[in-house]
Design a protein around this motif. Structure first.
Motif, PDB file in Angstrom:
ATOM      1  N   LEU A 361       0.860  -1.187   0.000  1.00  9.60           N
ATOM      2  CA  LEU A 361       0.000   0.000   0.000  1.00  9.60           C
ATOM      3  C   LEU A 361       0.887   1.224   0.000  1.00  9.60           C
ATOM      4  N   ASP A 362       0.354   2.320  -0.502  1.00  9.15           N
ATOM      5  CA  ASP A 362       1.143   3.552  -0.569  1.00  9.15           C
ATOM      6  C   ASP A 362       0.526   4.624   0.319  1.00  9.15           C
ATOM      7  N   VAL A 363       1.097   5.828   0.260  1.00 11.78           N
ATOM      8  CA  VAL A 363       0.650   6.888   1.164  1.00 11.78           C
ATOM      9  C   VAL A 363      -0.780   7.334   0.862  1.00 11.78           C
ATOM     10  N   VAL A 364      -1.246   7.155  -0.361  1.00 10.30           N
ATOM     11  CA  VAL A 364      -2.631   7.512  -0.666  1.00 10.30           C
ATOM     12  C   VAL A 364      -3.578   6.589   0.094  1.00 10.30           C
ATOM     13  N   ALA A 365      -3.269   5.278   0.117  1.00  2.67           N
ATOM     14  CA  ALA A 365      -4.081   4.335   0.880  1.00  2.67           C
ATOM     15  C   ALA A 365      -4.013   4.644   2.368  1.00  2.67           C
ATOM     16  N   LEU A 366      -2.819   4.975   2.858  1.00  2.00           N
ATOM     17  CA  LEU A 366      -2.674   5.315   4.275  1.00  2.00           C
ATOM     18  C   LEU A 366      -3.457   6.578   4.629  1.00  2.00           C
ATOM     19  N   ALA A 367      -3.450   7.545   3.718  1.00  2.00           N
ATOM     20  CA  ALA A 367      -4.208   8.775   3.965  1.00  2.00           C
ATOM     21  C   ALA A 367      -5.697   8.477   4.064  1.00  2.00           C
ATOM     22  N   ASN A 368      -6.188   7.606   3.201  1.00  3.10           N
ATOM     23  CA  ASN A 368      -7.603   7.239   3.260  1.00  3.10           C
ATOM     24  C   ASN A 368      -7.918   6.489   4.557  1.00  3.10           C
ATOM     25  N   LEU A 369      -6.958   5.691   5.014  1.00  2.00           N
ATOM     26  CA  LEU A 369      -7.146   4.970   6.269  1.00  2.00           C
ATOM     27  C   LEU A 369      -7.212   5.940   7.450  1.00  2.00           C
ATOM     28  N   LEU A 370      -6.443   7.026   7.376  1.00  2.00           N
ATOM     29  CA  LEU A 370      -6.465   8.013   8.465  1.00  2.00           C
ATOM     30  C   LEU A 370      -7.824   8.693   8.596  1.00  2.00           C
ATOM     31  N   ARG A 371      -8.615   8.679   7.539  1.00  2.00           N
ATOM     32  CA  ARG A 371      -9.965   9.246   7.635  1.00  2.00           C
ATOM     33  C   ARG A 371     -10.832   8.420   8.577  1.00  2.00           C
ATOM     34  N   VAL A 372     -10.452   7.167   8.782  1.00  2.00           N
ATOM     35  CA  VAL A 372     -11.219   6.284   9.665  1.00  2.00           C
ATOM     36  C   VAL A 372     -10.616   6.243  11.062  1.00  2.00           C
ATOM     37  N   ILE A 373      -9.297   6.061  11.156  1.00  2.00           N
ATOM     38  CA  ILE A 373      -8.673   5.893  12.468  1.00  2.00           C
ATOM     39  C   ILE A 373      -8.302   7.220  13.105  1.00  2.00           C
ATOM     40  N   ASN A 427     -14.329  -1.039  14.329  1.00  2.00           N
ATOM     41  CA  ASN A 427     -14.617  -0.476  13.006  1.00  2.00           C
ATOM     42  C   ASN A 427     -13.804  -1.163  11.908  1.00  2.00           C
ATOM     43  N   LEU A 428     -13.728  -2.469  11.990  1.00  2.00           N
ATOM     44  CA  LEU A 428     -12.981  -3.227  10.985  1.00  2.00           C
ATOM     45  C   LEU A 428     -13.568  -3.006   9.600  1.00  2.00           C
ATOM     46  N   ARG A 429     -14.909  -2.905   9.562  1.00  2.00           N
ATOM     47  CA  ARG A 429     -15.561  -2.696   8.270  1.00  2.00           C
ATOM     48  C   ARG A 429     -15.127  -1.365   7.649  1.00  2.00           C
ATOM     49  N   GLY A 430     -15.100  -0.297   8.467  1.00  4.07           N
ATOM     50  CA  GLY A 430     -14.709   1.015   7.960  1.00  4.07           C
ATOM     51  C   GLY A 430     -13.280   1.040   7.463  1.00  4.07           C
ATOM     52  N   LYS A 431     -12.391   0.373   8.194  1.00  3.47           N
ATOM     53  CA  LYS A 431     -10.992   0.319   7.767  1.00  3.47           C
ATOM     54  C   LYS A 431     -10.844  -0.413   6.440  1.00  3.47           C
ATOM     55  N   ALA A 432     -11.538  -1.555   6.339  1.00  4.97           N
ATOM     56  CA  ALA A 432     -11.448  -2.328   5.098  1.00  4.97           C
ATOM     57  C   ALA A 432     -11.994  -1.536   3.921  1.00  4.97           C
ATOM     58  N   GLU A 433     -13.117  -0.851   4.130  1.00  3.71           N
ATOM     59  CA  GLU A 433     -13.707  -0.070   3.038  1.00  3.71           C
ATOM     60  C   GLU A 433     -12.798   1.091   2.646  1.00  3.71           C
ATOM     61  N   ALA A 434     -12.140   1.700   3.617  1.00  3.37           N
ATOM     62  CA  ALA A 434     -11.238   2.817   3.319  1.00  3.37           C
ATOM     63  C   ALA A 434     -10.074   2.352   2.452  1.00  3.37           C
ATOM     64  N   LEU A 435      -9.524   1.191   2.762  1.00  5.36           N
ATOM     65  CA  LEU A 435      -8.419   0.670   1.963  1.00  5.36           C
ATOM     66  C   LEU A 435      -8.893   0.187   0.607  1.00  5.36           C
ATOM     67  N   LEU A 436     -10.011  -0.542   0.583  1.00  4.76           N
ATOM     68  CA  LEU A 436     -10.512  -1.082  -0.681  1.00  4.76           C
ATOM     69  C   LEU A 436     -10.917   0.017  -1.650  1.00  4.76           C
ATOM     70  N   ALA A 437     -11.302   1.163  -1.118  1.00  8.92           N
ATOM     71  CA  ALA A 437     -11.697   2.272  -1.995  1.00  8.92           C
ATOM     72  C   ALA A 437     -10.531   2.763  -2.841  1.00  8.92           C
ATOM     73  N   THR A 438      -9.299   2.502  -2.403  1.00  5.43           N
ATOM     74  CA  THR A 438      -8.123   2.950  -3.152  1.00  5.43           C
ATOM     75  C   THR A 438      -7.613   1.889  -4.117  1.00  5.43           C
ATOM     76  N   ALA A 439      -8.219   0.691  -4.095  1.00  6.92           N
ATOM     77  CA  ALA A 439      -7.730  -0.418  -4.922  1.00  6.92           C
ATOM     78  C   ALA A 439      -7.854  -0.169  -6.419  1.00  6.92           C
TER      79      ALA A 439
END
Length: 597
Positions: A361-373, A427-439
């Motif tokens: 994963l790259d920083v874009v995926a990590l940034a999207n993950l930060l929207r959740v955590i 919030n496992l669902r939210g984390k997964a959706e945040a990462l999958l949205a960048t796929a």
């Protein structure tokens, strides 16, 4: 001759009076004992006619009442199942359970209505037998579907809900895992049973068209549930082994840095080795990739040794077997299914361990993950979803990368925080959706040795696979940093194609790739070395993928002539490549011409 006048016949007399019609009808009856037999039979026939009329009224009225009751309860069930689905999506588990209770109560009332004597008797009659049989099958299917919804809610709670305790305190709850897996099995089997009941509905009796409509609706709903479950079935089936229930598993987590581009998405400059055994998750190694090589001198920051590893065959973007290569160059192949395999094969030589999968994963995926955590606090400031890319990439390299140690320290802090947050549960669902949205843009890619997990990655679009069209064109262009700089974060890429169609359906394609290098001015007055960490010259190898069977008819002319190459990759796709150099605030172009069958 005298004639005697005749008189009209006179009805015979009965007991001195004229014979009536009733007397004539009685005269036709059998005499003696036969009269005593036929008389009662006629009475019985009359009673039977009256009884049949009464029964028809009783049966018809009862069946009509049952039909109305069942239809009313069926509407309630459908309404509550719709509300149940919305409640689950909203994460409102108490509301979802309330809707299921109401739906189950409506089914119980419908069953009670269908158990009245009229309905059970009607099942014995040929004319109404089919209708009652259809009713039984529909009620059985409805009961199974509502019951399976309860299992589906358990599945959601254990794997996706806000109260999911599958991951907690760095450990996998194997009991919750088994509970969720059993729920999936139960739902799958229930859908099969409900489908079987619905297929027995024939619609060949009264109200048959209504029964067939209900059958059609039910089968459609079941197919929808099965379609939702299908992608997760191999994942949940493989999850116990994947999480160390049957032995230790190790996964390589690579944070890809797109500032130093590779065809697979970036150089793996930060990493973590995740170890899972008996559900317990540990991270024995994490940080900057170069600082964790087993064959690097201790503490040598930025060292990237060349090592020989047992490479996968058929990868035209790697050196021949037996020649050394750097770990940060394992991702030269645009298709992550190959780059992930190469990365897994390299980990024993570079990090001393075998791995069972790669998560990149790259920083874009990590940034999207930060929207959740939420924001990450560190000694280097607060990193948020909005400033992460700018802080870790753009600012660092706009300042000519002078703070190398500080940037890598920030990366290490980020890696530790993100991994602890992901593994911490909630919030496992939210984390997964945040990462999958960048796929879809390949900011998240996965490769697994377990074929079940790998198939799931393919199905969910996170395997980083390049399409291989059987017909038509394929437009796919990638660049790879060729001089160790971090200027790809500023790169602007334009692809222009001119396609000339021919009468036989083939085509000639001219593809031109333009790379703009809008870098900020260099700091200081020293001459630009044109290579290395601080250069403002962007040297990039451009890889151009084409469909299988495409024939390259014109190669580019470039200054770096030795980089011009063409061939076929591991999937049979035609490829071509050439390197160009763009000066600061300048651009470079490269073109190919090829024919598509």
């Amino acid at each position: 001759m005298t004639s005697t006048p005749t008189r009209p016949p006179v009805d015979p007399e009965v007991d001195g009076r004229p014979m009536s019609r009733l007397d004539r009808w009685r005269g036709r009856l059998p005499k003696g004992r036969m009269r005593w037999v036929v008389g009662p039979l006629l009475v019985l026939v009359a009673v039977a006619i009256v009884a049949a009329f009464v029964y028809s009224w009783w049966l018809g009225g009862g069946l009509l009442k049952v039909t109305n009751t069942v239809q009313d309860r069926a509407d309630i069930v459908q309404n509550r199942l719709d509300k149940f689905e919305k409640a689950v999506k909203a994460g409102d588990e108490p509301a979802a359970r309330r809707h299921l209770r109401v739906a189950q109560g409506a089914i119980d009332e419908a069953r009670s209505a269908a158990d009245v004597p009229q309905v059970r008797i009607a099942k014995l009659w040929p004319y109404t037998r089919g209708t009652v049989s259809d009713l039984d099958h529909l009620l059985n299917a409805a009961s199974v579907i509502v019951g399976s919804a309860e299992q589906g809610l358990t599945l959601y709670t254990e794997f996706s809900g806000d109260r999911s305790n599958l991951f907690a305190d760095g450990k996998v709850n194997l009991d919750a895992l088994v509970k969720g897996r059993d729920a999936l099995t139960n739902v799958t089997e229930a859908m099969d049973r409900a489908q079987s009941e619905l297929r027995k509905v024939k619609g060949d009796g009264p109200l048959g068209s209504d029964a067939l409509d209900s059958k059609k609706t039910g089968l459609k709903q079941i197919r929808g549930v099965q379609a939702q479950l299908a992608p997760f079935a191999p994942f949940i089936a493989a999850l116990p082994d994947a999480l160390g229930a049957a032995g230790t598993k190790r996964y390589f987590v690579a944070v890809m840095n797109p500032a130093e581009m590779r065809a697979s998405g970036g150089a793996p400059l930060s990493m973590a080795l995740v170890k899972v055994k008996d559900g317990e998750i540990t991270i024995p190694v994490k940080g900057t990739t170069s600082s964790n090589y087993v064959n690097s001198p201790e503490g040598l920051l930025g060292d990237s040794p060349n090592v020989v590893w047992k490479r996968a065959k058929g990868d035209p973007f790697q050196p021949p077997p037996g020649q050394p290569q750097r770990f940060v160059n394992t991702g030269f192949n645009p298709d992550f299914r190959m780059s992930g395999e190469q990365m897994m094969r390299a980990t024993p030589e570079f990090f001393g361990v075998k791995t069972d999968g790669v998560i990149a994963l790259d920083v874009v995926a990590l940034a999207n993950l930060l929207r959740v955590i939420g924001p990450v606090e560190s000694d280097f400031g607060i990193l948020t979803a909005d400033n992460l890319v700018d802080e870790l990439l753009v600012k660092s390299y706009a300042e000519q990368g002078s703070d190398i140690v500080g940037r890598q320290a920030r990366n290490d802090a980020l890696m530790s925080t993100v991994l602890s947050q992901v593994m911490g549960g909630g919030n496992l669902r939210g984390k997964a959706e945040a990462l999958l949205a960048t796929a879809p843009s390949r900011h998240l890619q996965m490769y697994f040795r377990d074929p079940r997990l790998q198939q799931l990655a393919l199905d969910r679009g996170v395997a980083g696979a390049i399409p291989t069209p059987k017909t038509g064109n394929l437009t796919a262009v990638y660049t790879q940093n060729g001089n160790g700089s971090k200027l790809d974060v500023f790169q602007k890429r334009t692809i222009d194609e001119v396609i000339t169609l021919k009468e036989d359906g083939s085509a000639t394609v001219r593809r031109t790739v333009r790379l703009d290098n809008p870098t900020p001015p260099a700091v200081g007055t020293a001459p630009d070395p044109k290579r290395g960490y601080t250069t403002r010259y962007a040297t990039n190898l451009v890889i151009s993928l084409m469909p299988p069977g495409a024939k390259i008819t014109q190669q580019p002319t470039v200054d770096l002539a030795s980089t011009v190459k063409k061939g076929v990759d591991q999937e049979g796709r035609t490829f071509a490549q050439a390197a160009v150099q763009a000066p600061p605030d300048g651009a470079a172009e490269v073109s190919w011409e090829y024919e598509v069958p």
